[in-house]
Structures are given as structure tokens and as C-alpha cells.
Motif scaffolding. Structure first.
Motif, PDB file in Angstrom:
ATOM      1  N   VAL A  98      43.505  32.358 -20.066  1.00 15.18           N
ATOM      2  CA  VAL A  98      42.383  32.397 -21.021  1.00 15.18           C
ATOM      3  C   VAL A  98      41.426  33.495 -20.597  1.00 15.18           C
ATOM      4  O   VAL A  98      41.083  33.613 -19.413  1.00 15.18           O
ATOM      5  CB  VAL A  98      41.637  31.047 -21.071  1.00 15.18           C
ATOM      6  N   TRP A  99      40.989  34.282 -21.571  1.00  9.74           N
ATOM      7  CA  TRP A  99      40.029  35.359 -21.348  1.00  9.74           C
ATOM      8  C   TRP A  99      38.719  34.997 -22.046  1.00  9.74           C
ATOM      9  O   TRP A  99      38.714  34.387 -23.107  1.00  9.74           O
ATOM     10  CB  TRP A  99      40.550  36.668 -21.922  1.00  9.74           C
ATOM     11  N   THR A 100      37.579  35.406 -21.472  1.00 14.25           N
ATOM     12  CA  THR A 100      36.289  35.091 -22.080  1.00 14.25           C
ATOM     13  C   THR A 100      35.296  36.224 -21.876  1.00 14.25           C
ATOM     14  O   THR A 100      35.403  36.993 -20.919  1.00 14.25           O
ATOM     15  CB  THR A 100      35.697  33.791 -21.491  1.00 14.25           C
ATOM     16  N   PHE A 128      30.783  38.470 -15.170  1.00 18.04           N
ATOM     17  CA  PHE A 128      30.206  39.523 -14.336  1.00 18.04           C
ATOM     18  C   PHE A 128      31.237  40.026 -13.334  1.00 18.04           C
ATOM     19  O   PHE A 128      31.198  41.166 -12.898  1.00 18.04           O
ATOM     20  CB  PHE A 128      28.975  38.975 -13.602  1.00 18.04           C
ATOM     21  N   TYR A 129      32.217  39.146 -13.027  1.00 12.05           N
ATOM     22  CA  TYR A 129      33.244  39.467 -12.037  1.00 12.05           C
ATOM     23  C   TYR A 129      34.628  39.631 -12.665  1.00 12.05           C
ATOM     24  O   TYR A 129      35.413  40.476 -12.248  1.00 12.05           O
ATOM     25  CB  TYR A 129      33.312  38.364 -10.974  1.00 12.05           C
ATOM     26  N   GLY A 173      37.343  26.818  -9.137  1.00 14.75           N
ATOM     27  CA  GLY A 173      36.958  27.734  -8.075  1.00 14.75           C
ATOM     28  C   GLY A 173      36.283  29.004  -8.536  1.00 14.75           C
ATOM     29  O   GLY A 173      35.421  29.538  -7.840  1.00 14.75           O
ATOM     30  N   ILE A 174      36.643  29.486  -9.735  1.00 16.77           N
ATOM     31  CA  ILE A 174      36.175  30.804 -10.185  1.00 16.77           C
ATOM     32  C   ILE A 174      35.187  30.730 -11.336  1.00 16.77           C
ATOM     33  O   ILE A 174      34.195  31.457 -11.371  1.00 16.77           O
ATOM     34  CB  ILE A 174      37.368  31.690 -10.596  1.00 16.77           C
ATOM     35  N   ALA A 175      35.421  29.858 -12.318  1.00 26.92           N
ATOM     36  CA  ALA A 175      34.602  29.846 -13.532  1.00 26.92           C
ATOM     37  C   ALA A 175      33.309  29.064 -13.338  1.00 26.92           C
ATOM     38  O   ALA A 175      33.264  28.086 -12.590  1.00 26.92           O
ATOM     39  CB  ALA A 175      35.389  29.257 -14.699  1.00 26.92           C
ATOM     40  N   ALA A 176      32.258  29.508 -14.022  1.00 28.93           N
ATOM     41  CA  ALA A 176      31.035  28.716 -14.086  1.00 28.93           C
ATOM     42  C   ALA A 176      31.315  27.474 -14.936  1.00 28.93           C
ATOM     43  O   ALA A 176      32.175  27.507 -15.820  1.00 28.93           O
ATOM     44  CB  ALA A 176      29.906  29.537 -14.701  1.00 28.93           C
ATOM     45  N   ASN A 213      30.753  22.870  -1.984  1.00 26.09           N
ATOM     46  CA  ASN A 213      30.485  23.940  -2.951  1.00 26.09           C
ATOM     47  C   ASN A 213      30.229  25.263  -2.239  1.00 26.09           C
ATOM     48  O   ASN A 213      30.832  26.296  -2.571  1.00 26.09           O
ATOM     49  CB  ASN A 213      29.272  23.575  -3.806  1.00 26.09           C
ATOM     50  N   TRP A 214      29.330  25.242  -1.267  1.00 27.24           N
ATOM     51  CA  TRP A 214      28.953  26.470  -0.570  1.00 27.24           C
ATOM     52  C   TRP A 214      30.111  27.061   0.217  1.00 27.24           C
ATOM     53  O   TRP A 214      30.209  28.281   0.385  1.00 27.24           O
ATOM     54  CB  TRP A 214      27.774  26.202   0.361  1.00 27.24           C
ATOM     55  N   ALA A 215      31.000  26.222   0.683  1.00 25.10           N
ATOM     56  CA  ALA A 215      32.110  26.706   1.504  1.00 25.10           C
ATOM     57  C   ALA A 215      33.314  27.165   0.690  1.00 25.10           C
ATOM     58  O   ALA A 215      34.134  27.936   1.189  1.00 25.10           O
ATOM     59  CB  ALA A 215      32.562  25.596   2.465  1.00 25.10           C
ATOM     60  N   THR A 216      33.402  26.719  -0.589  1.00 25.14           N
ATOM     61  CA  THR A 216      34.671  26.861  -1.301  1.00 25.14           C
ATOM     62  C   THR A 216      34.577  27.525  -2.669  1.00 25.14           C
ATOM     63  O   THR A 216      35.476  28.274  -3.055  1.00 25.14           O
ATOM     64  CB  THR A 216      35.314  25.461  -1.477  1.00 25.14           C
ATOM     65  N   LEU A 217      33.519  27.271  -3.443  1.00 23.23           N
ATOM     66  CA  LEU A 217      33.488  27.647  -4.853  1.00 23.23           C
ATOM     67  C   LEU A 217      32.693  28.917  -5.109  1.00 23.23           C
ATOM     68  O   LEU A 217      31.726  29.213  -4.410  1.00 23.23           O
ATOM     69  CB  LEU A 217      32.902  26.516  -5.689  1.00 23.23           C
ATOM     70  N   PHE A 218      33.079  29.641  -6.152  1.00 19.28           N
ATOM     71  CA  PHE A 218      32.379  30.846  -6.568  1.00 19.28           C
ATOM     72  C   PHE A 218      31.052  30.490  -7.223  1.00 19.28           C
ATOM     73  O   PHE A 218      30.049  31.169  -7.030  1.00 19.28           O
ATOM     74  CB  PHE A 218      33.259  31.626  -7.548  1.00 19.28           C
ATOM     75  N   PHE A 219      31.049  29.434  -8.047  1.00 16.61           N
ATOM     76  CA  PHE A 219      29.841  28.953  -8.708  1.00 16.61           C
ATOM     77  C   PHE A 219      29.586  27.521  -8.256  1.00 16.61           C
ATOM     78  O   PHE A 219      30.493  26.692  -8.239  1.00 16.61           O
ATOM     79  CB  PHE A 219      29.990  28.997 -10.234  1.00 16.61           C
TER      80      PHE A 219
END
Length: 333
Positions: A204-206, A213-214, A243-246, A293-299
Motif C-alpha cells: 500500500v502506498w500513501t 516524510f520518510y 513499526g513504520i507507519a504512524a 515504543n522508544w526502543a522499537t518503533l518509528f512512531f
């Protein structure tokens, strides 16, 4: 599948006249492996488009889905990258998705062996859909067009596959990736690829999520040669999306006692939580989730209170439920 370079150049340069300048066909392929089911869809609110597909042979992630945030394509049976790119070029020139598909079929000498679906999200928020299936496809083939999606399939154990997938998508809740996954799951309840389902892709693209932003890839899951391909797709997609998406508000789920126990158990096994693993959410659990969250996730994805009810990101819960605890610890062995 054939390279249609000269035909594609004509389309990509936005020439509207038909062309027969396609190169010769390639050597023989193995027709026994052909057979795929897929859903292609766009969401005007999320400003995203995507494809979910499952089949037998490895490599469909590079054969079936093409797209970007405003258009998605599934090219199947005898897939063609040039047909996909030509259809995208036609929609860029102003064609509806169906007009783009019709044009590509009119100039492709191998159209009888194609199955092509296109969904286009226009700048004004309207969505057009297009689909064609060539006459030489397998008998068990089907296609369903909805307002924002297309389902198509070939070489399936039942032609009811498309109706089941369409119903699954329309009933599903959550972000577009979650609804595409739900469509594949509902289809599996009525049948499958005649060869079995061992490989799959959800992409999926958005242009709307904060993650753009990334990257414009909102969800990306690929599975090759697995006896549990659909289950593996579920795991991989939630792993990527968490892990990547908000987070999406549509993906928030109630933090029930059962969910709290699942999350606390996963955080405990990974070493973030040291308290009692029960269904009561407390400050220690929230702190453990924050540390994770702080150790693993982008958002960051903490729990939130909505209308007096505490909720948590659904893909994150699924990610924690299925993950190897040791893989959640940075630098862990």
C-alpha cells in the motif's frame, strides 16, 4: 511475460492513437503455475492505494502489484509490467481507470491471456475503477468492481472467490492495509488457488500518513513458498505497519482485559515489563509500552483515551502477539 517496450513508449508519451509496435513474444513459460487472486483499492480519505494478492509461485510480489499513492494496478495470469505502466500513464493523461484498461487491451496482442485491474484516485478525491479479463484465462475466473476497489481471480477452486473477497473488503474495519488483508482472509473461506497458496504480497502506498516524510510505502508484506502464506502475510503486514507507519484512528481497538493481558505478556517476555501479567492496565504497563515504543518503533504508539475508553493501536497489538520476544530487544541474541 513479454516486454512491450515500443508500445509502452508510445503510451507513456501520451500518444492517443493505437499502436501495434509490440515486440515478439518470449520463450514458453510454465502455464501450470498460473493462478492468482487479488484485490486492488484506493481510499480517498487516507489518500492511499494498494494491492493484496496471494498465489502459488514465489515472486508474485514482483509480478502482480504496481502503484503509488494515487493509483494501484494488479496484472495477472500472464502479467505484464508494460501493461501496468501503460495503464498508469493513461490515467495520468486523464483517462478513467476503465478507459486505460480498455486501451491497453486494444493494443496488447496478448490481451486474451491477461487479467488487469486498475484503481485510480484523482486529485479531487473521486475514484475510478477498471478491469478486463482475457478470453483465454482459466474457466474458474471472476471479477467484481466496486466503487473504490476491484477484485479479480483466475485458476481458483471456485469462481465465488471474487464475491467473497469483495464482501470481506466492504465489511472490514480499519485502515486500507487492514481491509485488504481482511479481503484475502474472507476469500480463503470459500476456496483458493488450484495450485495451493504459498506466496503473497500486500503493498500500500500513501501520500497522507506522517510516515510519508520518510517513505510512501504504508504497508509492505511479502511471503514466498510458505505452507502458511496467508498467516505469514498477516504477521509481516502488521509488523511493518506497526513499526513504520504512524497510527490511524480507524485502527484503534479497545484495550480490553484480554488485550491488556496479551500486551503485558509480550512486553514481559521481551523484558520491558516486570509486573503481574493480568488484564488490568496500570502505570507500570504504560511505562513498559513506552519503553518498547522508544526502543522499537518509528512512531510512538501509546494507549489513548477516546470518549472515556482506553484504546490501543490494533496493528501494534497484532505485532506484539506474533513477534519473537528476543527480536524485540535491541542488540539481543
Amino acid at each position: 511475460m513479454k516486454s512491450f517496450k515500443r508500445g509502452l513508449l508510445a503510451v507513456s508519451s501520451l500518444m492517443l492513437a493505437s499502436t501495434s509496435a509490440f515486440a515478439a513474444a518470449p520463450g514458453p513459460i510454465n502455464p501450470r503455475l498460473l493462478g492468482t487472486r487479488a484485490i486492488v483499492a484506493c481510499d480517498a480519505v487516507e489518500k492511499s492505494c494498494g494491492v493484496a494478492s496471494i498465489s502459488f509461485p514465489a515472486g508474485i510480489s514482483g509480478l502482480v502489484p504496481y502503484g503509488r499513492p494515487d493509483v494501484a494496478v494488479a496484472t495477472m495470469f500472464y502479467p505484464s509490467v508494460d501493461d501496468a505502466e501503460a495503464a498508469i500513464a493513461r490515467t495520468d493523461a486523464g483517462d478513467t481507470a476503465q478507459a486505460a484498461v480498455d486501451y491497453v487491451f486494444s493494443v496488447d496482442p496478448y490481451a486474451d491471456y491477461r487479467q488487469l485491474a486498475v484503481v485510480k484516485l484523482k486529485p479531487d478525491g473521486t475514484i475510478t475503477v477498471g478491469q478486463q479479463t482475457g478470453a483465454q484465462n482459466t474457466p474458474q475466473r471472476c471479477a467484481v468492481k466496486g466503487a473504490t476497489f476491484v477484485v479479480q481471480a483466475n485458476n481458483q477452486t471456485t469462481a465465488e472467490m471474487c464475491n467473497a473477497m469483495a464482501a470481506g473488503f466492504q465489511r472490514a474495519k480499519g485502515s486500507l492495509p487492514q481491509r485488504l488483508l481482511a479481503s484475502l482472509k474472507l476469500g480463503a473461506r470459500v476456496g483458493q488457488d488450484n495450485n495451493g497458496e504459498r506466496s503473497g504480497v500486500i503493498r500500500v502506498w500513501t501520500s497522507e500518513n506522517e510516515s510519508t516524510f520518510y517513505t510512501k510505502v504504508l504497508a509492505d508484506a511479502v511471503v514466498h513458498s510458505s505452507r502458511t502464506a496467508l498467516k505469514d502475510l498477516d504477521v509481516e503486514m502488521n509488523r511493518y505497519q506497526a513499526g513504520i507507519a504512524a497510527p490511524y484512528a480507524a485502527d484503534l481497538i479497545p484495550l480490553s482485559a484480554e488485550t491488556a493481558k496479551t500486551v503485558k505478556g509480550a512486553l514481559s517476555k521481551a523484558g520491558y515489563y516486570t509486573g503481574v501479567v493480568d488484564g488490568i492496565w496500570n502505570d507500570a504497563a504504560e511505562q513498559a509500552l513506552s519503553d518498547f515504543n522508544w526502543a522499537t518503533l518509528f512512531f510512538l504508539k501509546p494507549t489513548v483515551v477516546v470518549d472515556g475508553q482506553r484504546k490501543i493501536d490494533g496493528p501494534l497489538v497484532n505485532f506484539l502477539r506474533d513477534a519473537d520476544p528476543k527480536a524485540l530487544v535491541p542488540g539481543g541474541e
